[in-house]
Write an enzyme that holds these catalytic residues in place. Structure first.
Site, PDB file in Angstrom:
ATOM      1  N   GLU A   1       0.838  -0.970  -2.743  1.00  0.00           N
ATOM      2  CA  GLU A   1      -0.012   0.303  -1.962  1.00  0.00           C
ATOM      3  C   GLU A   1       0.806   0.736  -0.846  1.00  0.00           C
ATOM      4  O   GLU A   1       0.577   1.790  -0.320  1.00  0.00           O
ATOM      5  CB  GLU A   1      -1.338  -0.082  -1.689  1.00  0.00           C
ATOM      6  CG  GLU A   1      -2.303  -0.185  -2.641  1.00  0.00           C
ATOM      7  CD  GLU A   1      -1.972  -1.026  -3.826  1.00  0.00           C
ATOM      8  OE1 GLU A   1      -1.914  -2.342  -3.550  1.00  0.00           O
ATOM      9  OE2 GLU A   1      -2.288  -0.653  -4.978  1.00  0.00           O
TER      10      GLU A   1
ATOM     11  N   ASN B   1       0.532  -2.492  -9.927  1.00  0.00           N
ATOM     12  CA  ASN B   1       0.549  -0.815 -10.187  1.00  0.00           C
ATOM     13  C   ASN B   1       1.962  -0.186 -10.079  1.00  0.00           C
ATOM     14  O   ASN B   1       2.636  -0.620  -8.966  1.00  0.00           O
ATOM     15  CB  ASN B   1      -0.638  -0.110  -9.366  1.00  0.00           C
ATOM     16  CG  ASN B   1      -0.276   0.045  -8.176  1.00  0.00           C
ATOM     17  OD1 ASN B   1      -0.722  -1.066  -7.511  1.00  0.00           O
ATOM     18  ND2 ASN B   1       0.361   1.078  -7.409  1.00  0.00           N
TER      19      ASN B   1
ATOM     20  N   ASP C   1      -4.583   2.102 -11.008  1.00  0.00           N
ATOM     21  CA  ASP C   1      -4.292   1.082 -10.173  1.00  0.00           C
ATOM     22  C   ASP C   1      -4.667  -0.117 -11.022  1.00  0.00           C
ATOM     23  O   ASP C   1      -5.331  -1.031 -10.439  1.00  0.00           O
ATOM     24  CB  ASP C   1      -5.086   1.130  -8.978  1.00  0.00           C
ATOM     25  CG  ASP C   1      -4.599  -0.339  -7.984  1.00  0.00           C
ATOM     26  OD1 ASP C   1      -3.397  -0.583  -8.068  1.00  0.00           O
ATOM     27  OD2 ASP C   1      -5.521  -0.483  -7.257  1.00  0.00           O
TER      28      ASP C   1
HETATM   29 CA    CA Z   1      -2.559  -2.178  -7.007  1.00  0.00          CA
END
Ligand code: CA
Ligand code: CA
Length: 584
Positions: free
Chosen positions: A203, A280, A322
């Protein structure tokens, strides 16, 4: 010991040297954990020496002292408090060896506990700097044992090896820069004397990778980035870039491409491959990075000797939701074939040929999947539906793209919490969740140490009566054989046993035991805080024990939107519970 000291008086010096060696081993009470102990962990019932209860990660114990007939009588043997003013999520899987339990806790703490009495032997609290950037609570999922060392990773992205008898630091290595968003929360994996680790931080636009170090010294042996274009290293020399530069990533975005390797890995001795998941691609806004964005949202099969990627399977090409593909890929055999199973955040359950990564089957394990109609078994690619959030650069004000509602939510049909496989029932026991999200994209540019999402979201339940569902999945038919529905989302690991039992915890505070064949609830115990850790079982002095950490937290209260509001009443905690049957 007496025999050896008698000999000391009568034997010549040459033999005395040998004798003293034996004595020094003797004072450590038992030999250290060996590679063979780790390979055999699933079969040896007196200990649990690694993540997954065996390198394949099946989380199955051959013990049956405790079984469907007597589990109703299970009672606490003792409980241990992690203490401290700060509690938060306790997601660890305890390890058990030589009468000692090694369990990690929130805020990068680890405890050694006498398995019989629950007395603390030592505690190590890692000194955490201000400014660490854990995305999803200050959790730790467990340690690794090797030789006389206990090795675990910390929220400031360090790897620490402690002497298992004293708790003193033997070596310490920096994995990466916590100020750039790197952190560490998973259990390290030991394969053939190497300690193998990933990194968290998808992230924050970090670059995912898998590293192997000499477990005894911490010295780096190989490193393999999980985003195409980045260079790997073996024994201090370049060992080739990952993939092909700009083949599936536009421009320079691969330089901050995510694909964090944050949930640890399993090892399959049959194929000599490590199965490691990736998260992700960064940022979340997929319109910025047309292409498959390899090797994000994939399982990578890596050669543990060299760090080479032998095969990969990508679950969600050009992920826009995600749907981290980080969680476990478990080796198992079916119809004489060597396969591997993975229940993805994107809602599909995948069966792969574990020798080459070819897709064998894929089917849903949750009720609602909006982003894809299915998986094409010929190409192995998803058949996408229209569930991508809009491109903000095409919106009227350029600030917020079109909002979509999509299920599963980004917290996934299943998240990090590991499922179990029973070779008795031939079923996988999957801790699943039913939820969706409003999702939209926003403009974003990379800034070191800042969230790198380019998205907004609100998670919502799909059904009135439950979110969590423990599901027994038949890998042959793709059918759900039974399910247990839970009000709050399930967030803990699963354990299956030859006693016909399946254990898992609930955020409401219970550790529960189910009949592996029917799903009938046979036992539950209220631990006082949410159970989001991983249960283990072992045998000691002829009795079977079950242990699980208790302490509500993790990603749900932080990211869960409407679901977080729904479960706001749940209290935090921090303890280890150990159960056994009363003596006859
Ligand atoms: Ca993630
Ligand atoms: Ca074992």
């Amino acid at each position: 010991m007496l025999i050896y000291s008698n000999r000391l008086h009568v034997r010549p010096a040459a033999l005395i040297a040998g004798v003293s060696l034996l004595c020094s081993v003797g004072t450590a009470h038992a030999a250290g954990v060996t590679d063979q102990d780790i390979i055999n962990d699933a079969q040896t019932t007196a200990d649990v020496v690694g993540w997954g209860i065996g390198p394949r990660g099946q989380r199955y114990s051959p013990l049956k002292t405790l079984n469907t007939e007597n589990v109703a009588k299970l009672v606490p043997a003792w409980t241990f408090s992690f203490g401290g003013e700060k509690q938060r999520g306790q997601e660890a899987q305890p390890l058990v060896h030589d009468g000692k339990i090694f369990v990690t806790a929130s805020y990068s703490r680890i405890f050694a506990i006498d398995a019989k009495t629950g007395e603390e032997l030592w505690q190590y609290d890692h000194r955490l700097p201000d400014g660490i950037l854990p995305c999803c609570d200050v959790v730790n999922r467990g340690a690794a044992l090797y030789d006389n060392l206990v090795i675990f990773g910390t929220l400031d992205a360090q790897l620490v090896a402690l002497d298992r008898d004293s708790g003193k630091v033997v070596w310490k290595e920096k994995l990466d820069d916590y100020k750039a968003g790197y952190s560490f929360t998973s259990a390290p994996l030991i394969v053939k004397g190497k300690v193998i680790t990933g990194v968290s931080g998808g992230e924050f636009g970090i670059v995912g990778r898998v590293d192997a170090r000499d477990a005894k010294t911490g010295e780096l042996i190989w490193t393999r980035p999980t985003v195409e274009g980045h260079m790997g290293y073996l024994n201090g020399k370049e060992s080739g870039i990952t993939g092909e530069l700009n083949a599936t990533w536009p421009g320079d975005l691969w330089k901050t491409g995510g694909a964090a390797t944050w949930a640890g890995g399993n090892y399959d001795p049959d194929t000599n491959l490590i199965f490691w998941g990736t998260g992700n691609p960064a940022p979340w806004n997929a319109h910025t990075r047309p292409g498959d964005n390899l090797y994000s949202t994939s399982t990578l099969a890596i050669d543990p000797d060299t760090g080479k990627i032998v095969w990969h399977y990508q679950f969600t090409p050009n992920d826009g939701w995600d749907y981290d593909g980080v969680n476990e890929t478990i080796a198992f055999d079916m119809d004489g074939k060597k396969l591997a199973a993975h229940a993805d955040r994107n809602g599909f359950f995948y069966i792969l040929d574990r020798s080459n990564g070819k897709l064998v089957n894929a089917f849903p394990f949750v009720k609602q999947i909006d982003w894809a109609k299915g998986i094409d078994l010929e190409t192995g690619r998803p058949i996408e539906a229209s569930a991508r959030a809009g491109d903000p650069s095409k919106s009227e004000d350029g600030k917020k793209g079109e909002v979509v509602f999509v299920a599963p939510s980004f917290l996934g049909g299943k998240n990090w919490m590991p499922m179990a496989y029973s070779p008795d029932t031939n079923l996988f026991y999957v801790p699943a969740n039913e939820w969706g999200m409003d999702l939209w994209n926003e403009p974003i540019t990379y800034k070191k140490g800042a969230a790198y999402l380019g998205a907004g979201f609100t998670i919502k339940p799909l059904f009135e009566d439950y979110i969590g569902a423990l599901r027994a999945v038949d890998p042959k038919s793709g059918q759900i054989v039974w399910e247990y529905k839970n009000d709050a989302p399930l967030w803990g690991g699963v354990l299956a046993t030859a006693g016909g039992l399946v254990f898992t915890g609930t955020p409401e505070g219970y550790l529960k035991a189910f009949d592996a064949k029917t799903g009938k609830e046979l036992w539950k115990f209220q631990t006082g805080s949410g159970v989001v850790g991983c249960p283990v079982t072992w045998e000691m002095d002829g009795e079977q024990f079950v242990a699980v950490p208790s302490g509500w937290g993790g990603a749900v209260p932080l990211w869960g939107g409407d679901v977080a509001k729904k479960v706001k009443y749940l209290n935090q905690g921090g303890s280890l519970w150990v159960f056994k049957l009363p003596k006859a």
